[in-house]
Motif scaffolding. Structure first.
Motif, mmCIF file in Angstrom:
data_model
loop_
_atom_site.group_PDB
_atom_site.id
_atom_site.type_symbol
_atom_site.label_atom_id
_atom_site.label_comp_id
_atom_site.label_asym_id
_atom_site.label_seq_id
_atom_site.Cartn_x
_atom_site.Cartn_y
_atom_site.Cartn_z
ATOM 1 N N LEU A 35 0.839 -1.191 0.000
ATOM 2 C CA LEU A 35 0.000 0.000 0.000
ATOM 3 C C LEU A 35 0.877 1.246 0.000
ATOM 4 O O LEU A 35 1.955 1.265 0.598
ATOM 5 N N TYR A 36 0.385 2.288 -0.674
ATOM 6 C CA TYR A 36 1.057 3.587 -0.723
ATOM 7 C C TYR A 36 0.000 4.641 -0.429
ATOM 8 O O TYR A 36 -1.033 4.695 -1.104
ATOM 9 N N VAL A 37 0.257 5.464 0.580
ATOM 10 C CA VAL A 37 -0.706 6.488 1.002
ATOM 11 C C VAL A 37 0.013 7.826 1.074
ATOM 12 O O VAL A 37 1.063 7.943 1.718
ATOM 13 N N GLN A 38 -0.556 8.845 0.416
ATOM 14 C CA GLN A 38 0.093 10.148 0.358
ATOM 15 C C GLN A 38 -0.962 11.254 0.382
ATOM 16 O O GLN A 38 -2.021 11.121 -0.239
ATOM 17 N N LYS A 39 -0.659 12.311 1.083
ATOM 18 C CA LYS A 39 -1.521 13.492 1.078
ATOM 19 C C LYS A 39 -0.836 14.596 0.300
ATOM 20 O O LYS A 39 0.309 14.972 0.594
ATOM 21 N N GLU A 40 -1.539 15.105 -0.729
ATOM 22 C CA GLU A 40 -1.034 16.166 -1.595
ATOM 23 C C GLU A 40 0.356 15.799 -2.108
ATOM 24 O O GLU A 40 0.547 14.701 -2.616
ATOM 25 N N GLU A 41 1.332 16.687 -1.976
ATOM 26 C CA GLU A 41 2.676 16.390 -2.466
ATOM 27 C C GLU A 41 3.658 16.185 -1.321
ATOM 28 O O GLU A 41 4.875 16.293 -1.495
ATOM 29 N N GLN A 42 3.118 15.865 -0.150
ATOM 30 C CA GLN A 42 3.957 15.656 1.016
ATOM 31 C C GLN A 42 4.620 14.282 0.942
ATOM 32 O O GLN A 42 4.345 13.471 0.062
ATOM 33 N N GLN A 43 5.519 14.020 1.918
ATOM 34 C CA GLN A 43 6.104 12.697 2.021
ATOM 35 C C GLN A 43 4.992 11.683 2.261
ATOM 36 O O GLN A 43 4.003 11.986 2.927
ATOM 37 N N PRO A 44 5.119 10.468 1.722
ATOM 38 C CA PRO A 44 4.061 9.475 1.914
ATOM 39 C C PRO A 44 3.771 9.228 3.395
ATOM 40 O O PRO A 44 4.686 9.202 4.226
#
Length: 341
Positions: A232-241
């Motif tokens: 799984l890969y979870v990220q908000k906007e362009e922040q660090q995952p």
């Protein structure tokens, strides 16, 4: 047990895999894939395979290449798609920023910072250009980007052999731009994109026990993708995952309450379901609603023993932190691939 290794994943190793994808002999099962959501909610998907994975017709030449371009309109949910066979004997590659050309499609990795991928189409139905500029570092479900044959057989249930399987999201999060002419329509591209490359130099049915299931939640703020129960890969906007890694032994991260689209041989094309995830005080759940699903790409097959199908459907991401709950409407791509049924 969740193994988050993004701080130790070497970008250099992932780039070497990319050079292999572009410059070396093309594998029996290999792909370049892009999906994106545009500012008006439209979803565009592009996939290129330099060799057909299996016969799309009974007498198919598996040395032929195949390209898919598909789009679902953000307003009326109408689908359009193009699937074209290309003559891979006329394929040319070069180290000029990494470049692959076959009549009808050109893929270029421009040597820029940040890296940009350019997809140029000169098909009868679709002409134009799609640019994907990375805003996040590459990611793979495997620490080095490649899963050796023994590990692949153990974790994915595939045939025991020396062939490794590589999967790298070269652009987990990117900015999309460009313009396509599709029929009589001009489509301006502006949105958020994802790009991956994969490679397995053996028959698809030897990759894993039955196939795979992959999903991607599309939204301007949140980016969630992976194979439920595997990574799984979870990220908000362009922040660090928030999280990016491999799931070991924890079966609770599966995709539950699954619904299916169609009947008969396509009974395992998933059209909806629920996924929950908790990490470091953050709880996420994604619910994909099958009621407004629209087809994207279906890899043709001369036999019903192989199924590859992607669709997009309405979805909702729930983000829970201590004392707050936020519900975010978006869309979810569901990719079902089953082999040897």
């Amino acid at each position: 047990m969740l193994i988050d290794y993004r701080r130790i994943q070497a970008g250099g190793a992932l780039r070497k895999l990319e050079q292999k994808n572009f410059l070396e002999n093309k594998a029996k099962m290999q792909w370049w894939y892009v999906d994106l959501v545009m500012s008006d909610g439209s979803v565009l998907l592009v996939a290129f395979v330099p060799k057909k994975w299996w016969p799309d017709v009974a007498n198919a030449n598996l040395d032929d290449a195949l390209v898919f371009v598909a789009m679902v309109d953000g307003k009326d949910r109408k689908s359009r798609s193009v699937t074209r066979t290309l003559d891979s004997s006329r394929m040319r590659v070069s180290k000029d920023g990494l470049r692959l050309e076959v009549p009808g499609v050109t893929i270029v990795r421009e040597d820029t910072n940040p890296v940009t991928y350019r997809f140029v189409f000169d098909l009868e139905e679709v002409k134009g250009q799609l640019d994907v500029r990375a805003v996040s570092s590459p990611f793979s479900a495997f620490p080095t980007g490649s899963l050796p044959g023994v590990g692949r057989a153990a974790l994915l249930g595939g045939a025991l052999s020396g062939e490794a399987f590589s999967y790298v999201s070269q652009v987990p999060r990117g900015k999309a731009s460009g313009e396509l002419t599709w029929g009589g329509d001009r489509i301006a591209i502006d949105g958020h994109a994802y790009h991956e490359q994969g490679r397995f130099d053996d028959a698809p049915e030897r990759l894993s026990r039955k196939g795979w299931f992959w999903c991607h939640f599309l939204h301007p703020e949140w980016n969630v993708f992976g194979s439920p129960g595997v990574f799984l890969y979870v990220q908000k906007e362009e922040q660090q995952p928030v999280f990016s890694g491999f799931n070991l032994f924890d079966r609770s991260l599966g995709f539950k309450n699954r619904t299916t689209a169609g009947e008969g041989p396509h009974h395992k094309v998933y059209s909806g379901g629920e996924m929950r995830f908790a990490y470091n005080g953050l709880q996420l759940s994604v619910t994909a609603d099958p009621k407004r699903n629209a087809p994207l790409v279906s890899f043709p097959s001369a036999t019903t023993r192989q199924i590859y199908h992607t669709l997009v459907t309405d979805a909702e991401l729930t983000v829970e932190t201590k004392g707050s709950t936020k519900r975010i409407p978006g869309q979810m791509i569901l990719e079902s691939c089953w082999l040897g049924l």
